[in-house]
Design a protein around this motif. Structure first.
Motif, mmCIF file in Angstrom:
data_model
loop_
_atom_site.group_PDB
_atom_site.id
_atom_site.type_symbol
_atom_site.label_atom_id
_atom_site.label_comp_id
_atom_site.label_asym_id
_atom_site.label_seq_id
_atom_site.Cartn_x
_atom_site.Cartn_y
_atom_site.Cartn_z
ATOM 1 N N ASP A 18 0.804 -1.219 0.000
ATOM 2 C CA ASP A 18 0.000 0.000 0.000
ATOM 3 C C ASP A 18 0.838 1.271 0.000
ATOM 4 O O ASP A 18 0.530 2.232 -0.682
ATOM 5 N N ARG A 34 -8.651 -2.317 8.076
ATOM 6 C CA ARG A 34 -8.818 -2.925 6.766
ATOM 7 C C ARG A 34 -10.228 -3.475 6.631
ATOM 8 O O ARG A 34 -10.936 -3.670 7.610
ATOM 9 N N GLN A 40 -3.322 -6.688 7.764
ATOM 10 C CA GLN A 40 -2.295 -5.692 7.474
ATOM 11 C C GLN A 40 -0.922 -6.179 7.906
ATOM 12 O O GLN A 40 -0.798 -6.986 8.834
ATOM 13 N N HIS A 42 3.392 -4.702 8.320
ATOM 14 C CA HIS A 42 4.400 -3.646 8.244
ATOM 15 C C HIS A 42 5.765 -4.299 8.389
ATOM 16 O O HIS A 42 5.983 -5.088 9.316
ATOM 17 N N GLY A 71 -6.829 -6.999 11.021
ATOM 18 C CA GLY A 71 -6.927 -5.731 10.296
ATOM 19 C C GLY A 71 -7.323 -4.546 11.140
ATOM 20 O O GLY A 71 -7.884 -3.568 10.635
ATOM 21 N N CYS A 112 4.360 -0.821 4.137
ATOM 22 C CA CYS A 112 3.061 -1.194 4.704
ATOM 23 C C CYS A 112 2.185 -1.814 3.608
ATOM 24 O O CYS A 112 2.086 -1.259 2.506
ATOM 25 N N HIS A 114 -0.997 -5.227 2.719
ATOM 26 C CA HIS A 114 -2.099 -6.046 3.217
ATOM 27 C C HIS A 114 -2.142 -7.381 2.491
ATOM 28 O O HIS A 114 -1.637 -7.517 1.376
#
Length: 318
Positions: A18, A34, A40, A42, A71, A112, A114
């Motif tokens: 993202d 989300r 998600q 990172h 999320g 970052c 998903h």
């Protein structure tokens, strides 16, 4: 097939990057929740920051990855004593670049993204993971080397942001998920990650059930396969996975059943037998407990989703 590869295939995971966050000191970046069936992640390539998920605060260092299976909304906090700063965004062809408001040198380089997964096996897999999952790849030389290579590839491709960048970054993000699911190195306070059993005998038992969920997997049979006594096997299995043998076998069977419900026209009773249940009612109870709906409704919803997607694709192509 090894357990992690098997699970990723069943879950039908797709990945997307993202944003790349080049944040300066004293920055607060809020990340929204989300949508359903998305998790998600990172990955911190350079620097150090805090990740606040609900009441949980994690310290991320270079080589760390945080996965948020549910999320949930969360916040990234970079170190610094100045007035807290917000962020600015610049959209690119493949992802968003996020910087600290007011500019200045970046103290973290954070990617970052998903994962999207299916409502059957995928939902069961992600729901079974600790939330959040915090893995420090930099703590182990073998994983640190792989992560550094991935980091270089991700950075180079992010700088390029050209034709094929989205596909390449998606593939690299999927590699990161596989690394998380197989990594048993966790902090002392972290929950067990059942996909990363550190005892090879327990890992073998997990793979055996995933390969043939419909077999008669009694505790005695699994203990023999692991070359352990029944009591030793039960103790080691719970320590390594954080769940009972019965809970794992039921989960593996439901995940396999979800795939069969979507891919075949066999009756629910037939599929129940294929994944090891003697009665349709017992199977339906187990399926509903894991997925949140009955097998019949799950199949109807899946087929409706497929028809809707096909109709949308036809309309766009007309």
């Amino acid at each position: 097939m090894d357990a992690v590869s098997h699970l990723l295939r069943l879950a039908r995971v797709t990945a997307g990057l993202d944003r790349r966050c080049l944040l300066g000191g004293s920055t607060r970046m809020n990340v929204a929740r989300r949508r359903h069936l998305q998790a998600q992640f990172h990955v911190l390539l350079e620097g150090e920051c805090l990740m606040q998920v609900g009441t949980t605060v994690l310290t991320m260092k270079s080589g760390d990855l945080v996965l948020i299976p549910g999320g949930a909304p969360h916040r990234v906090i970079t170190p610094g004593d100045g007035t807290p700063r917000t962020t600015t965004e610049r959209a690119g062809d493949s992802f968003i670049t996020t910087n600290s408001e007011g500019g200045g040198p970046a103290v973290v380089d954070l990617f970052c993204g998903h994962y999207t997964f299916d409502p059957g096996a995928g939902a069961v897999l992600f729901r079974s993971l600790p939330d959040p999952v915090h893995v420090s790849f930099g703590d182990a030389p073998e994983t640190d080397k792989v992560l550094r290579m991935l980091s270089t590839l991700m950075r180079d491709e992010a700088q390029r942001d050209d034709a094929g960048t989205s596909a390449i970054l998606s593939a690299l993000s999927t590699v990161l998920l596989a690394m998380v699911l197989r990594t048993s190195r966790r902090s002392a306070t972290a929950e067990a990650l059942w996909t990363a059993a550190s005892d090879p005998r327990i890992a073998k038992a997990i793979e055996s059930v995933l390969d043939d969920p419909g077999a008669d997997w009694s505790i005695e049979r699994l203990a023999r396969a692991a070359a352990m006594s029944r009591a030793t096997f039960l103790r080691h299995f719970t320590q390594d996975t954080g769940m009972t043998v019965g809970a794992f076998v039921a989960r593996a069977r439901v995940m396999a059943a979800a795939e069969l419900l979507g891919a075949s026209d066999a009756t629910v009773a037939t599929i129940a037998g294929q994944v090891g249940y003697q009665s349709e009612s017992a199977f339906s109870r187990a399926f509903r407990s894991e997925v949140g709906t009955t097998p019949a409704r799950f199949r109807r919803d899946q087929r409706l989703q497929t028809r809707t997607t096909a109709s949308t694709s036809d309309a766009l192509g007309a």
